[in-house]
Design an enzyme around this catalytic site. Structure first.
Site, PDB file in Angstrom:
ATOM      1  N   SER A 189      -9.773  -0.309   7.388  1.00 47.20           N
ATOM      2  CA  SER A 189      -9.498  -0.501   6.309  1.00 47.20           C
ATOM      3  C   SER A 189      -8.723  -1.915   5.492  1.00 47.20           C
ATOM      4  O   SER A 189      -8.147  -1.411   4.579  1.00 47.20           O
ATOM      5  CB  SER A 189      -8.427   0.877   5.642  1.00 47.20           C
ATOM      6  OG  SER A 189      -9.076   1.601   5.877  1.00 47.20           O
ATOM      7  N   SER A 238      -9.879   1.905   3.177  1.00 46.66           N
ATOM      8  CA  SER A 238      -8.581   3.088   2.307  1.00 46.66           C
ATOM      9  C   SER A 238      -7.604   2.333   1.662  1.00 46.66           C
ATOM     10  O   SER A 238      -7.316   2.672   0.370  1.00 46.66           O
ATOM     11  CB  SER A 238      -7.958   3.229   2.905  1.00 46.66           C
ATOM     12  OG  SER A 238      -7.147   2.857   3.872  1.00 46.66           O
ATOM     13  N   LYS A 272       0.440  -1.238   0.023  1.00 36.75           N
ATOM     14  CA  LYS A 272       0.044  -0.476  -0.139  1.00 36.75           C
ATOM     15  C   LYS A 272       1.171   0.917   0.201  1.00 36.75           C
ATOM     16  O   LYS A 272       1.529   1.216   0.482  1.00 36.75           O
ATOM     17  CB  LYS A 272      -1.254   0.221   1.511  1.00 36.75           C
ATOM     18  CG  LYS A 272      -2.228   1.290   1.319  1.00 36.75           C
ATOM     19  CD  LYS A 272      -2.583   1.124   2.124  1.00 36.75           C
ATOM     20  CE  LYS A 272      -3.645   1.852   2.605  1.00 36.75           C
ATOM     21  NZ  LYS A 272      -4.579   1.946   3.858  1.00 36.75           N
TER      22      LYS A 272
HETATM   23  N1  GLN Z   1     -13.264   4.301   6.435  1.00 36.51           N
HETATM   24  C1  GLN Z   1     -12.600   4.213   7.851  1.00 36.51           C
HETATM   25  C2  GLN Z   1     -11.404   6.022   7.808  1.00 36.51           C
HETATM   26  O1  GLN Z   1     -11.935   6.971   6.733  1.00 36.51           O
HETATM   27  C3  GLN Z   1     -11.129   4.272   7.830  1.00 36.51           C
HETATM   28  C4  GLN Z   1     -10.011   3.838   7.387  1.00 36.51           C
HETATM   29  C5  GLN Z   1      -8.693   3.120   7.778  1.00 36.51           C
HETATM   30  O2  GLN Z   1      -8.707   2.375   8.374  1.00 36.51           O
HETATM   31  N2  GLN Z   1      -7.434   3.806   7.620  1.00 36.51           N
HETATM   32  O3  GLN Z   1     -11.256   6.787   8.385  1.00 36.51           O
END
Ligand code: GLN
Length: 478
Positions: free
Chosen positions: A179, A155, A80
Site C-alpha cells: 500500500s 490503499s 494517512k
Molecule cells: N492491496 C493489498 C490489500 O488489499 C495491500 C493493502 C495494504 O498494503 N494495506 O490487502
C-alpha cells in the site's frame, strides 16, 4: 502553482533560517493551495488548519529565540487517515468511523511534530487500508493527479496523490502488502516500506498486525530518508518496535554504488510485459552503468505469495475488526432493539463490501477444522518466502524488481473482479511477508505518460543500502 513545487526539506529549512519566509507564511500558502486543488483529486479527507498553524508558529518562535527548529522544521506533511491524530477526525476510510475524533496521537505523528513538521491534514485511503486502488473508501475514490481518470493506487492513494499534486511536500502512509510502494509507483513518487518494527505502529489502526508498517512518501529519496529518520526507532508503546539503533540515513545517501551486487529475481520478470517491462529493464541497464553488478536470482516460492497473504492478512483482519461493534467509538445502528441486533446492524451498515469479504474469509480460515489447512499452512509458506530472501541476500546486497505488473488503471476498471485487484500486489506482497525494507522509486513513464516504479528491496534493517542505491539511481536518471 504550488509553493511546494520547488521546495525540499533542506530548502525549507534554509528558507526559514535565512528569513526568506516564515513557517506560518509557508503553511498558510500550502494550505490555501491544497484546499483549492483538493476537489480535483479528493485526496484529503480532512484539513487540520488549527493544528498546522499552531505547529508553524511554534517553529517560528524557536527560530526567533535562536533555537534549532528541528530536522523537519516547517515541512508540510499529510497523514494517512488510518493513523490517529488527537482532536483531528480519523476515519480509516470507513463509514463506521466517520465521526471518530481520537483522544491520542500515533507515535509517528508525535515524532513528526517534535521534529518541527506541520500536519496539514488527513488523507483518503481504502477502508481500513484494504485495497489497491483507493476505490474502497467510504468517502469516494481518489483521482490520480497524473491522469485524473485513473486510480492513484492503494490503499494509501491519498497520501501518494497529495505529494504528486504538491498539496503536501511529504506524507505518511501505511503498507501491509504493497500500500505504499504501489501508489508511489502509480503517482510517480518515492514510497518506502521500512523493515517491520522499524517504525512504531502505536496509533496505526490495525489491519493485519504482523504485516502493518508506517512509511514515508516524498518526491525524492533524500526527503523520504529524512522522514524515516525522524519516525524510526524503539517505542515503548509498541512491543514489536525494534530497539536496534537507527543509523544516519542522510550520510548513507552519498555512498558509492560501484560494485554493489544487485539481484533480479527471474520469477518477477517472467510475466512482465509492455511499457512496464521496457522501463524496468532500462532501469537495470542504468544500474549497470552506475557500476552495479547484476545477478539473476531465484525466489522460488513467489507463486504462493498472494494466496498466503490473503489467508494471513484476512485472518488477522477478522480479529482486528471485531472491535467495531457500535459499543465504543463507532457509529451505532439505530435500527435495532436487542444488543445482538445492534452489533449485527452496526457492522452490516458500517462496513463496505471489501471489509465484509475479508472478515468472512478470515473467519473461515481460522475456524475449527480449517485452521490447519489454511492458516497454519499459510504461516509455513510465509516462512519459506522469507527464507527465499535470506538465501538470496547471502549472494546479493539488494534486489530490484517491478512494483506493479501494470501502470495506474482506469477508475472502475477492476472493481467487479476482486482477484484481478488482488493480483496488483503480486510483486509487493513477498517483501511484506518477509518483513524486509522495500521501496518504489520512479523509473520513467509509459508511452501514455503513466509513471512506472522500480522496486528496491534490502536485508532486514538495511534501509541504508536501499536508500544509497535508490538515491544514486534517482540522481543519475532525473
Ligand atoms: N492491496 C493489498 C490489500 O488489499 C495491500 C493493502 C495494504 O498494503 N494495506 O490487502
Amino acid at each position: 502553482m504550488s509553493v511546494l513545487a520547488s521546495l525540499s526539506i533542506e530548502s525549507i529549512r534554509a528558507g526559514l533560517l535565512t528569513k526568506k519566509f516564515s513557517a506560518e507564511e509557508l503553511t498558510k500558502q500550502a494550505l490555501a493551495f491544497a484546499e483549492t486543488e483538493n476537489p480535483k483529486t479528493n485526496a484529503y479527507l480532512t484539513f487540520s488548519p488549527e493544528r498546522a498553524l499552531a505547529a508553524a508558529k511554534a517553529v517560528d518562535a524557536k527560530i526567533a529565540k535562536g533555537e534549532d527548529p528541528g530536522p523537519l522544521a516547517g515541512v508540510p506533511v499529510a497523514v494517512k487517515d488510518v493513523i490517529v491524530t488527537r482532536g483531528v477526525r480519523t476515519t480509516c476510510g470507513s463509514k463506521l468511523l466517520a465521526n471518530y475524533i481520537p483522544p491520542y496521537d500515533a507515535t509517528a505523528v508525535i515524532r513528526l511534530e517534535q521534529a518541527g513538521a506541520v500536519i496539514l491534514g488527513k488523507t483518503n485511503c481504502d477502508e481500513f487500508a484494504m485495497g489497491s486502488s483507493n476505490e474502497n473508501s467510504a468517502f469516494g475514490a481518489v483521482r490520480n493527479p497524473v491522469a485524473l481518470d485513473r486510480v492513484p493506487g492503494g490503499s494509501s492513494g491519498g497520501s501518494a496523490a497529495v505529494v504528486a499534486q504538491e498539496t503536501a511536500l511529504v506524507s505518511l502512509g501505511s503498507d501491509t502488502g504493497g500500500s505504499i510502494r504501489q501508489p508511489a509507483s502509480f503517482c510517480g513518487i518515492v514510497g518506502v516500506t521500512p523493515t517491520y518494527g522499524r517504525v512504531s505502529r502505536y496509533g496505526l489502526t490495525a489491519f493485519a498486525s504482523s504485516l502493518d508498517h508506517i512509511g514515508p512518501f516524498a518526491k525524492t529519496v533524500e526527503d523520504a530518508a529524512k522522514l524515516l529518520q525522524v519516525t524510526a526507532g524503539r517505542d515503548e508503546m509498541d512491543a514489536t518496535s525494534s530497539s536496534s539503533p537507527v543509523p544516519d540515513y542522510a550520510s548513507a545517501l552519498n555512498g558509492n554504488v560501484r560494485g554493489l551486487k544487485i539481484g533480479f529475481p527471474k520469477e518477477y520478470f517472467a510475466g512482465l510485459s509492455g511499457d512496464t517491462a521496457t522501463r524496468v529493464y532500462q532501469a537495470l541497464d542504468d544500474l549497470t552503468k552506475l557500476g552495479c553488478e547484476l545477478h539473476e536470482i531465484s525466489l522460488p516460492h513467489t507463486a504462493y505469495a498472494i494466496a498466503c497473504y490473503y489467508v494471513i492478512a484476512t485472518a488477522e483482519a477478522s480479529a482486528n475488526l471485531a472491535r467495531y461493534d457500535g459499543v465504543r467509538y463507532t457509529t451505532r445502528s439505530t435500527n435495532a432493539n436487542t444488543l445482538s441486533d445492534m452489533y449485527r446492524h452496526t457492522r452490516d451498515e458500517g462496513f463496505g463490501e471489501e471489509c465484509k469479504r475479508r472478515i468472512m474469509l478470515g473467519t473461515y480460515v481460522l475456524s475449527a477444522g480449517y485452521y490447519d489447512a489454511y492458516y497454519l499452512k499459510a504461516q509455513r509458506v510465509r516462512r519459506l518466502i522469507a527464507q527465499d530472501f535470506a538465501t538470496a541476500f547471502q549472494e546479493v546486497d539488494a534486489i530490484v524488481a517491478p512494483v506493479s505488473p501494470f501502470p495506474a488503471f482506469k477508475i472502475g476498471e477492476k472493481v467487479a473482479d476482486p482477484v484481478a485487484m488482488y493480483l496488483s500486489d503480486i510483486y509487493t506482497i513477498t517483501g511484506s511477508l518477509a518483513g524486509i525494507p522495500c521501496m518504489s522509486v520512479p523509473c520513467g513513464k509509459t508511452s501514455d505518460g503513466l509513471p512506472v516504479g522500480l522496486q528496491i528491496l534490502a536485508k532486514h534493517f538495511d534501509e541504508s543500502s536501499m536508500f544509497r542505491l535508490a538515491h544514486a539511481y534517482q540522481q543519475a536518471t532525473h
